[in-house]
Design a protein around this motif. Structure first.
Motif, PDB file in Angstrom:
ATOM      1  N   UNK A 211      47.510  68.199  54.809  1.00  0.00           N
ATOM      2  CA  UNK A 211      46.441  67.349  54.319  1.00  0.00           C
ATOM      3  C   UNK A 211      45.163  68.148  54.470  1.00  0.00           C
ATOM      4  N   UNK A 212      44.113  67.685  53.852  1.00  0.00           N
ATOM      5  CA  UNK A 212      42.812  68.318  54.034  1.00  0.00           C
ATOM      6  C   UNK A 212      41.882  67.292  54.629  1.00  0.00           C
ATOM      7  N   UNK A 213      41.210  67.686  55.701  1.00  0.00           N
ATOM      8  CA  UNK A 213      40.313  66.780  56.395  1.00  0.00           C
ATOM      9  C   UNK A 213      39.051  67.545  56.759  1.00  0.00           C
TER      10      UNK A 213
ATOM     11  N   UNK B 138      44.288  59.151  62.620  1.00  0.00           N
ATOM     12  CA  UNK B 138      43.119  58.960  63.479  1.00  0.00           C
ATOM     13  C   UNK B 138      42.145  60.125  63.248  1.00  0.00           C
ATOM     14  N   UNK B 139      40.889  59.797  62.978  1.00  0.00           N
ATOM     15  CA  UNK B 139      39.917  60.850  62.688  1.00  0.00           C
ATOM     16  C   UNK B 139      39.415  61.561  63.943  1.00  0.00           C
TER      17      UNK B 139
ATOM     18  N   UNK C 253      53.206  56.725  60.290  1.00  0.00           N
ATOM     19  CA  UNK C 253      53.742  56.459  58.952  1.00  0.00           C
ATOM     20  C   UNK C 253      53.699  54.969  58.663  1.00  0.00           C
ATOM     21  N   UNK C 254      53.501  54.634  57.390  1.00  0.00           N
ATOM     22  CA  UNK C 254      53.651  53.242  56.964  1.00  0.00           C
ATOM     23  C   UNK C 254      54.263  53.228  55.575  1.00  0.00           C
ATOM     24  N   UNK C 255      55.026  52.192  55.279  1.00  0.00           N
ATOM     25  CA  UNK C 255      55.801  52.165  54.037  1.00  0.00           C
ATOM     26  C   UNK C 255      55.123  51.415  52.898  1.00  0.00           C
ATOM     27  N   UNK C 256      54.132  50.631  53.168  1.00  0.00           N
ATOM     28  CA  UNK C 256      53.442  49.912  52.090  1.00  0.00           C
ATOM     29  C   UNK C 256      52.772  50.919  51.159  1.00  0.00           C
TER      30      UNK C 256
ATOM     31  N   UNK D 182      45.162  56.880  54.992  1.00  0.00           N
ATOM     32  CA  UNK D 182      44.105  56.010  55.502  1.00  0.00           C
ATOM     33  C   UNK D 182      43.579  56.646  56.772  1.00  0.00           C
ATOM     34  N   UNK D 183      42.259  56.726  56.904  1.00  0.00           N
ATOM     35  CA  UNK D 183      41.629  57.333  58.077  1.00  0.00           C
ATOM     36  C   UNK D 183      40.915  56.262  58.892  1.00  0.00           C
TER      37      UNK D 183
END
Length: 137
Positions: free
Chosen positions: A72-74, A96-97, A104-107, A129-130
């Motif tokens: 990912x890029x953050x 977490x930032x 992980x989440x499946x939605x 999501x951050x």
């Protein structure tokens, strides 16, 4: 996939099995968060003091290409984590930032995407999501 599977995949694809690569895979696997190449280098230089950033980055990129790692890029920095390939379902991540712990989440929000331009075929997506985990909030 676990560390053993990752090392077997590396060997099956014709890449050398080295102590440095084994340590790198274990370093990433032991973290349950995204890590930077610089963080990995800091850990690995304890055992391999002459190891270069370029060597770390090349190997991290190779492991991503082989599906061993996800990226990912953050904040303008490329981060790496062990792939969630043992979860045989489509999923996304909450990150977490502060500590970069990853859950992980499946939605999937894609089921709510409407009005895709005519003639555009969606072949994949990434959704993250951050925020702050319970320990960092």
């Amino acid at each position: 996939m676990n560390t053993k599977g990752a090392l077997q995949l590396l060997k099956a694809k014709g890449y050398k099995y080295t102590g440095q690569r084994e340590l790198l895979i274990h370093c990433i696997y032991d973290e349950k968060r995204y890590v930077s190449a610089k963080e990995v280098l800091g850990v690995m230089q304890k055992e391999y003091p002459n190891l270069s950033f370029d060597t770390i980055y090349r190997n991290l990129s190779l492991f991503e290409e082989l599906g061993i790692l996800e990226t990912t890029e953050f904040k303008g920095e490329r981060l790496f984590r062990f792939a969630c390939s043992d979860e045989h379902h489509h999923h996304h991540h909450i990150i977490c930032i502060k500590c970069r712990r990853t859950i992980s989440f499946v939605e999937c929000p894609m089921k709510n995407i409407f009005n895709v331009p005519k003639g555009f075929e969606i072949t994949g997506h990434k959704f993250e999501i951050y925020g702050y985990c319970k320990d960092c909030a």
